[in-house]
Design a protein around this motif. Structure first.
Motif, PDB file in Angstrom:
ATOM      1  N   ASN A   1      14.433   4.600  -0.528  1.00 37.34           N
ATOM      2  CA  ASN A   1      13.373   5.157   0.300  1.00 37.34           C
ATOM      3  C   ASN A   1      12.968   4.135   1.354  1.00 37.34           C
ATOM      4  O   ASN A   1      12.495   3.047   1.024  1.00 37.34           O
ATOM      5  N   ARG A   2      13.184   4.492   2.621  1.00 39.97           N
ATOM      6  CA  ARG A   2      12.887   3.570   3.708  1.00 39.97           C
ATOM      7  C   ARG A   2      11.398   3.214   3.782  1.00 39.97           C
ATOM      8  O   ARG A   2      11.036   2.092   4.098  1.00 39.97           O
ATOM      9  N   PHE A   3      10.558   4.193   3.516  1.00 42.65           N
ATOM     10  CA  PHE A   3       9.115   3.977   3.625  1.00 42.65           C
ATOM     11  C   PHE A   3       8.476   3.850   2.250  1.00 42.65           C
ATOM     12  O   PHE A   3       8.791   4.603   1.330  1.00 42.65           O
ATOM     13  N   ASP A   4       7.594   2.883   2.147  1.00 44.22           N
ATOM     14  CA  ASP A   4       6.786   2.698   0.948  1.00 44.22           C
ATOM     15  C   ASP A   4       5.321   2.739   1.373  1.00 44.22           C
ATOM     16  O   ASP A   4       4.990   2.472   2.533  1.00 44.22           O
ATOM     17  N   TYR A   5       4.466   3.077   0.449  1.00 47.49           N
ATOM     18  CA  TYR A   5       3.026   3.071   0.725  1.00 47.49           C
ATOM     19  C   TYR A   5       2.296   2.811  -0.576  1.00 47.49           C
ATOM     20  O   TYR A   5       2.825   3.007  -1.671  1.00 47.49           O
ATOM     21  N   GLY A   6       1.066   2.321  -0.446  1.00 47.98           N
ATOM     22  CA  GLY A   6       0.293   1.999  -1.634  1.00 47.98           C
ATOM     23  C   GLY A   6      -1.066   1.445  -1.275  1.00 47.98           C
ATOM     24  O   GLY A   6      -1.585   1.690  -0.181  1.00 47.98           O
ATOM     25  N   VAL A   7      -1.629   0.689  -2.191  1.00 50.36           N
ATOM     26  CA  VAL A   7      -2.956   0.121  -2.004  1.00 50.36           C
ATOM     27  C   VAL A   7      -2.891  -1.395  -2.203  1.00 50.36           C
ATOM     28  O   VAL A   7      -2.023  -1.911  -2.906  1.00 50.36           O
ATOM     29  N   ALA A   8      -3.829  -2.084  -1.566  1.00 51.52           N
ATOM     30  CA  ALA A   8      -3.887  -3.541  -1.651  1.00 51.52           C
ATOM     31  C   ALA A   8      -5.333  -3.966  -1.856  1.00 51.52           C
ATOM     32  O   ALA A   8      -6.259  -3.327  -1.353  1.00 51.52           O
ATOM     33  N   ALA A   9      -5.540  -5.058  -2.594  1.00 52.32           N
ATOM     34  CA  ALA A   9      -6.887  -5.598  -2.807  1.00 52.32           C
ATOM     35  C   ALA A   9      -6.767  -7.086  -3.102  1.00 52.32           C
ATOM     36  O   ALA A   9      -5.791  -7.540  -3.710  1.00 52.32           O
ATOM     37  N   GLY A  10      -7.763  -7.851  -2.653  1.00 52.39           N
ATOM     38  CA  GLY A  10      -7.729  -9.279  -2.902  1.00 52.39           C
ATOM     39  C   GLY A  10      -8.990  -9.971  -2.429  1.00 52.39           C
ATOM     40  O   GLY A  10     -10.024  -9.348  -2.220  1.00 52.39           O
ATOM     41  N   PHE A  11      -8.885 -11.280  -2.234  1.00 54.88           N
ATOM     42  CA  PHE A  11     -10.029 -12.072  -1.792  1.00 54.88           C
ATOM     43  C   PHE A  11      -9.556 -13.168  -0.851  1.00 54.88           C
ATOM     44  O   PHE A  11      -8.373 -13.527  -0.819  1.00 54.88           O
ATOM     45  N   GLY A  12     -10.490 -13.709  -0.082  1.00 57.05           N
ATOM     46  CA  GLY A  12     -10.187 -14.804   0.825  1.00 57.05           C
ATOM     47  C   GLY A  12     -11.308 -15.824   0.842  1.00 57.05           C
ATOM     48  O   GLY A  12     -12.481 -15.473   0.644  1.00 57.05           O
ATOM     49  N   ILE A  13     -10.949 -17.070   1.073  1.00 55.87           N
ATOM     50  CA  ILE A  13     -11.913 -18.161   1.209  1.00 55.87           C
ATOM     51  C   ILE A  13     -11.726 -18.769   2.591  1.00 55.87           C
ATOM     52  O   ILE A  13     -10.624 -19.210   2.941  1.00 55.87           O
ATOM     53  N   ASP A  14     -12.789 -18.748   3.407  1.00 54.92           N
ATOM     54  CA  ASP A  14     -12.723 -19.253   4.770  1.00 54.92           C
ATOM     55  C   ASP A  14     -13.158 -20.710   4.825  1.00 54.92           C
ATOM     56  O   ASP A  14     -14.269 -21.053   4.398  1.00 54.92           O
ATOM     57  N   LEU A  15     -12.299 -21.545   5.376  1.00 59.15           N
ATOM     58  CA  LEU A  15     -12.581 -22.964   5.562  1.00 59.15           C
ATOM     59  C   LEU A  15     -12.417 -23.271   7.046  1.00 59.15           C
ATOM     60  O   LEU A  15     -11.372 -23.728   7.498  1.00 59.15           O
ATOM     61  N   GLY A  16     -13.465 -22.974   7.818  1.00 55.26           N
ATOM     62  CA  GLY A  16     -13.361 -23.082   9.264  1.00 55.26           C
ATOM     63  C   GLY A  16     -12.409 -22.013   9.780  1.00 55.26           C
ATOM     64  O   GLY A  16     -12.500 -20.844   9.389  1.00 55.26           O
ATOM     65  N   PRO A  17     -11.446 -22.375  10.627  1.00 55.33           N
ATOM     66  CA  PRO A  17     -10.476 -21.389  11.117  1.00 55.33           C
ATOM     67  C   PRO A  17      -9.393 -21.036  10.106  1.00 55.33           C
ATOM     68  O   PRO A  17      -8.604 -20.128  10.328  1.00 55.33           O
ATOM     69  N   THR A  18      -9.374 -21.743   8.990  1.00 54.82           N
ATOM     70  CA  THR A  18      -8.334 -21.541   7.971  1.00 54.82           C
ATOM     71  C   THR A  18      -8.838 -20.628   6.861  1.00 54.82           C
ATOM     72  O   THR A  18      -9.977 -20.744   6.418  1.00 54.82           O
ATOM     73  N   THR A  19      -7.980 -19.724   6.423  1.00 57.98           N
ATOM     74  CA  THR A  19      -8.286 -18.826   5.311  1.00 57.98           C
ATOM     75  C   THR A  19      -7.208 -18.963   4.248  1.00 57.98           C
ATOM     76  O   THR A  19      -6.018 -18.963   4.563  1.00 57.98           O
ATOM     77  N   ILE A  20      -7.610 -19.106   3.005  1.00 55.26           N
ATOM     78  CA  ILE A  20      -6.672 -19.063   1.889  1.00 55.26           C
ATOM     79  C   ILE A  20      -7.097 -17.916   0.968  1.00 55.26           C
ATOM     80  O   ILE A  20      -8.283 -17.583   0.894  1.00 55.26           O
ATOM     81  N   GLY A  21      -6.140 -17.301   0.296  1.00 53.25           N
ATOM     82  CA  GLY A  21      -6.514 -16.187  -0.551  1.00 53.25           C
ATOM     83  C   GLY A  21      -5.366 -15.654  -1.380  1.00 53.25           C
ATOM     84  O   GLY A  21      -4.249 -16.193  -1.377  1.00 53.25           O
ATOM     85  N   ALA A  22      -5.648 -14.573  -2.078  1.00 55.20           N
ATOM     86  CA  ALA A  22      -4.667 -13.908  -2.937  1.00 55.20           C
ATOM     87  C   ALA A  22      -4.875 -12.405  -2.835  1.00 55.20           C
ATOM     88  O   ALA A  22      -5.995 -11.934  -2.584  1.00 55.20           O
ATOM     89  N   ARG A  23      -3.797 -11.661  -3.047  1.00 55.33           N
ATOM     90  CA  ARG A  23      -3.851 -10.199  -2.898  1.00 55.33           C
ATOM     91  C   ARG A  23      -2.844  -9.557  -3.844  1.00 55.33           C
ATOM     92  O   ARG A  23      -1.762 -10.106  -4.105  1.00 55.33           O
ATOM     93  N   TYR A  24      -3.208  -8.386  -4.351  1.00 56.77           N
ATOM     94  CA  TYR A  24      -2.294  -7.600  -5.170  1.00 56.77           C
ATOM     95  C   TYR A  24      -2.019  -6.280  -4.467  1.00 56.77           C
ATOM     96  O   TYR A  24      -2.952  -5.605  -4.012  1.00 56.77           O
ATOM     97  N   THR A  25      -0.746  -5.916  -4.336  1.00 54.50           N
ATOM     98  CA  THR A  25      -0.371  -4.631  -3.750  1.00 54.50           C
ATOM     99  C   THR A  25       0.396  -3.814  -4.779  1.00 54.50           C
ATOM    100  O   THR A  25       1.275  -4.333  -5.474  1.00 54.50           O
ATOM    101  N   LEU A  26       0.067  -2.537  -4.840  1.00 55.27           N
ATOM    102  CA  LEU A  26       0.669  -1.620  -5.804  1.00 55.27           C
ATOM    103  C   LEU A  26       1.308  -0.467  -5.048  1.00 55.27           C
ATOM    104  O   LEU A  26       0.625   0.308  -4.372  1.00 55.27           O
ATOM    105  N   GLY A  27       2.646  -0.372  -5.138  1.00 55.38           N
ATOM    106  CA  GLY A  27       3.355   0.698  -4.462  1.00 55.38           C
ATOM    107  C   GLY A  27       3.207   2.024  -5.181  1.00 55.38           C
ATOM    108  O   GLY A  27       3.139   2.077  -6.414  1.00 55.38           O
ATOM    109  N   MET A  28       3.183   3.100  -4.410  1.00 52.69           N
ATOM    110  CA  MET A  28       3.021   4.440  -4.971  1.00 52.69           C
ATOM    111  C   MET A  28       4.251   5.322  -4.772  1.00 52.69           C
ATOM    112  O   MET A  28       4.238   6.483  -5.165  1.00 52.69           O
ATOM    113  N   ARG A  29       5.291   4.764  -4.172  1.00 50.72           N
ATOM    114  CA  ARG A  29       6.511   5.539  -3.958  1.00 50.72           C
ATOM    115  C   ARG A  29       7.674   4.850  -4.651  1.00 50.72           C
ATOM    116  O   ARG A  29       7.779   3.624  -4.632  1.00 50.72           O
TER     117      ARG A  29
END
Length: 221
Positions: free
Chosen positions: A164-192
């Motif tokens: 399947n060429r196309f996938d879709y789903g949902v994503a959720a996570g968090f980020g920590i801003d340190l000035g112009p820099t952002t670090i974080g983590a995210r989980y994505t769950l495919g539905m196709r």
């Protein structure tokens, strides 16, 4: 008399101009401090991906890369919309250990162009959570053999048209801003499902869907 009035008028105009400039500068500073100015940036990081289905219980996470660009568009104080355009390497791996082939890992690599559109909520000045849908396009796929000595051999180039060429789903996570820099983590769950009927490769991945953990660092401008 006219000369005096001209001087007074000139002083009033000068004072008004300086006051207006000071107010504009103060408003711009307030916008920057409250995070209300739009921002674009670049990001990159590590993917830890796997397949999931009702029949598959494979806990072997495959490492891959993610990289791309993003924009953070404030809607109101503390809430922004963040679209992204990313390259994301997903898939899965399975280890083997036998007398014929020795030890190693078979890796399924799925190369996606991915676009999440996330709602970002700032819970604190330097901490946010984000969630939203994503869509992605499968640009390529292959299977490689990572042997115990670290060498990598491509076993098969998969035809993306069999998946399947196309996938879709949902994503959720968090980020920590340190000035112009952002670090974080995210989980994505495919539905196709990754595979589709009509070919051997498609049937092999038909019941599988994408599951991915992303660790990232971004720099905004």
């Amino acid at each position: 008399m006219r000369t005096e009035w001209r001087k007074i008028t000139l002083l009033m105009v000068t004072a008004g101009t300086l006051f207006t400039a000071q107010q504009v500068q103060a408003q711009e500073q307030e916008i920057r401090e409250n995070g209300m100015s739009p921002r674009i940036g670049i990001k990159a990081g590590l993917n830890l991906s796997n397949f999931y289905s009702d029949d598959v219980n494979d806990n072997n996470l495959k490492a891959g890369l993610n990289a791309g660009v993003y924009a953070k568009l404030p809607v109101t104080r503390g809430f922004s919309i963040q679209p992204e355009l990313l390259y994301s390497n997903k898939g899965s791996k399975r280890s083997y250990d036998n007398a014929i082939f020795g030890e190693g890992e078979y890796r399924t690599n799925l190369h996606y162009i991915e676009m999440p559109v996330l709602g970002v909520i700032n819970l604190a000045k330097n901490f946010n959570i984000h969630a939203g849908p994503y869509v992605s396009y499968l640009a390529g796929a292959n299977i490689t053999d990572l042997e115990s000595d670290g060498s990598v051999e491509e076993l098969a180039e998969l035809n993306p048209e069999n998946l399947n060429r196309f996938d879709y789903g949902v994503a959720a996570g968090f980020g920590i801003d340190l000035g112009p820099t952002t670090i974080g983590a995210r989980y994505t769950l495919g539905m196709r499902e990754v595979g589709k009927s009509g070919s051997l490769a498609g049937e092999a991945f038909r019941d599988n869907k994408n599951s991915n953990i992303s660790l990232f660092i971004g720099i905004g401008f």
